[in-house]
Enzyme design. Structure first.
Site, mmCIF file in Angstrom:
data_model
loop_
_atom_site.group_PDB
_atom_site.id
_atom_site.type_symbol
_atom_site.label_atom_id
_atom_site.label_comp_id
_atom_site.label_asym_id
_atom_site.label_seq_id
_atom_site.Cartn_x
_atom_site.Cartn_y
_atom_site.Cartn_z
ATOM 1 N N LYS A 123 35.737 8.535 67.806
ATOM 2 C CA LYS A 123 36.664 8.947 68.867
ATOM 3 C C LYS A 123 37.134 10.378 68.621
ATOM 4 C CE LYS A 123 38.156 4.314 69.993
ATOM 5 N NZ LYS A 123 39.004 3.171 69.654
ATOM 6 N N GLN A 155 44.673 1.798 67.244
ATOM 7 C CA GLN A 155 43.413 1.097 66.994
ATOM 8 C C GLN A 155 43.681 -0.364 66.637
ATOM 9 O OE1 GLN A 155 40.193 2.505 67.314
ATOM 10 N NE2 GLN A 155 39.602 0.360 67.089
ATOM 11 N N ASP A 194 44.299 3.246 76.595
ATOM 12 C CA ASP A 194 43.499 2.014 76.470
ATOM 13 C C ASP A 194 43.661 1.148 77.730
ATOM 14 O OD1 ASP A 194 41.804 1.567 74.369
ATOM 15 O OD2 ASP A 194 43.364 0.907 72.974
#
Ligand code: NAD
Length: 291
Positions: free
Chosen positions: A51, A95, A118
């Site tokens: 990422k 995460q 997200d």
């Protein structure tokens, strides 16, 4: 036909890099993403590294906050509060999975919705459910739709889509997005009866189950578009080495379907590209709201 997710993701990243550069020139804004990693989960380390690398490659600012596995929920919430209030941060991603002593849903709900790249916050899920513009939509489902549309000439109207899986991260949002694309949508799950017959009706079959090579060739309608979300690590029968496979029995299903996403190289690469797309979208929305 193989739907090449790696190429599609590379194309999307090039387009994003152009848009980021234009935003810098026109408004002096560089979109910025902060990834928070708690603990030392090996798979998460790899995801975060990818990422960070790809965020920088499209010209965005990438920050990483690494916290020890012993971090308390209160400390993580304080960290998120700082990021929520920092105007130089446009996107925040924590995460997952988190260490067991931390309540994941409390953390997801603590990220301010405009920075929730997200797309897991209830506010963003609600907007997606209502079909509102401006929702930050979960990345993997977005990637699935882009790949299906790319293969089917941009129009999914009237297709019967069957989604296997009903998780908040993949199954439910992908079903909602297919509905927005005017598909007739069936959601199948662990309690579905006659799963094979349900799947046989699908023009578009999305497998998000988490079971290696679960979907069999005789479940798939001839010519169907198969989107395989699964990532399962198994031992190769010949070499004994670990390898990644999807939720679809790729070799046999490829013989029947019209098109299929491979694993790896299908949906996976689209997930990070869509995260970058959400970060740009978040930066644009925040710039508009502060004008
Ligand atoms: P999950 O475990 O949360 O959900 C799995 C779903 O499958 C459940 O809704 C369950 O009802 C259904 N299911 C389980 N057994 C079934 C059965 N026998 N018959 C029918 N349905 C059944 O998993 P998830 O988070 O939705 O992830 C699904 C898969 O996608 C996993 O392999 C995961 O690794 C992968 N994944 C990939 C990406 C990516 O970037 N490509 C992102 C997220 C998840």
């Amino acid at each position: 036909m193989i739907i090449d997710g790696k190429q599609a993701a590379a194309n999307l990243r090039s387009e994003l890099a152009r848009e980021v550069s234009a935003l810098k020139k026109s408004k002096g804004i560089t979109p910025s993403l902060t990834v928070v990693l708690v603990g030392e989960d090996a798979a998460s380390e790899v995801y975060v590294r990818n990422k960070v690398k790809q965020t920088r490659e499209v010209g965005m600012i990438s920050n990483e906050i690494r916290l020890p596995a012993t971090t308390t929920q209160t400390d993580l919430l304080s960290q998120l509060s700082l990021l929520n209030n920092d105007n130089s941060v446009h996107g925040i991603l924590v995460q997952l999975p988190l260490p067991e002593h931390i309540d994941e849903s409390a953390i997801i709900e603590a990220i301010t919705p405009p920075k929730d790249v997200d797309g897991f916050h209830a506010m963003n899920s609600g907007r997606l459910l209502n079909g509102e513009k401006g929702a930050l939509v979960p990345c993997t489902p977005q990637g699935c739709i882009m790949l299906a549309k790319q293969h089917l000439g941009g129009d999914l109207s009237g297709k019967h889509a069957v989604v296997i899986g009903r998780s908040n991260i993949v199954g439910k949002p992908v079903a909602l997005l297919l509905l927005q694309e005017n598909c007739t949508v069936t959601i199948a799950h662990s309690r579905t009866k006659n799963l094979a017959q349900v799947c046989q009706q699908a023009d578009i079959l999305v497998a998000a189950v988490g079971r290696a090579e679960f979907v069999q060739a005789d479940w798939v309608k001839k010519g169907a578009t198969v989107i395989d979300v699964g990532i399962n690590r198994i031992e190769d029968a010949l070499t004994g080495k670990p390898k990644l496979v999807g939720d679809v029995a790729y070799d046999s299903v490829s013989e029947v379907c019209g098109a299929i996403t491979p694993v790896p190289g299908g949906v996976g690469p689209m997930t990070i590209a869509c995260l970058l797309k959400n970060t740009l979208e978040a930066a644009l929305q925040q710039a508009q709201n502060t004008q």
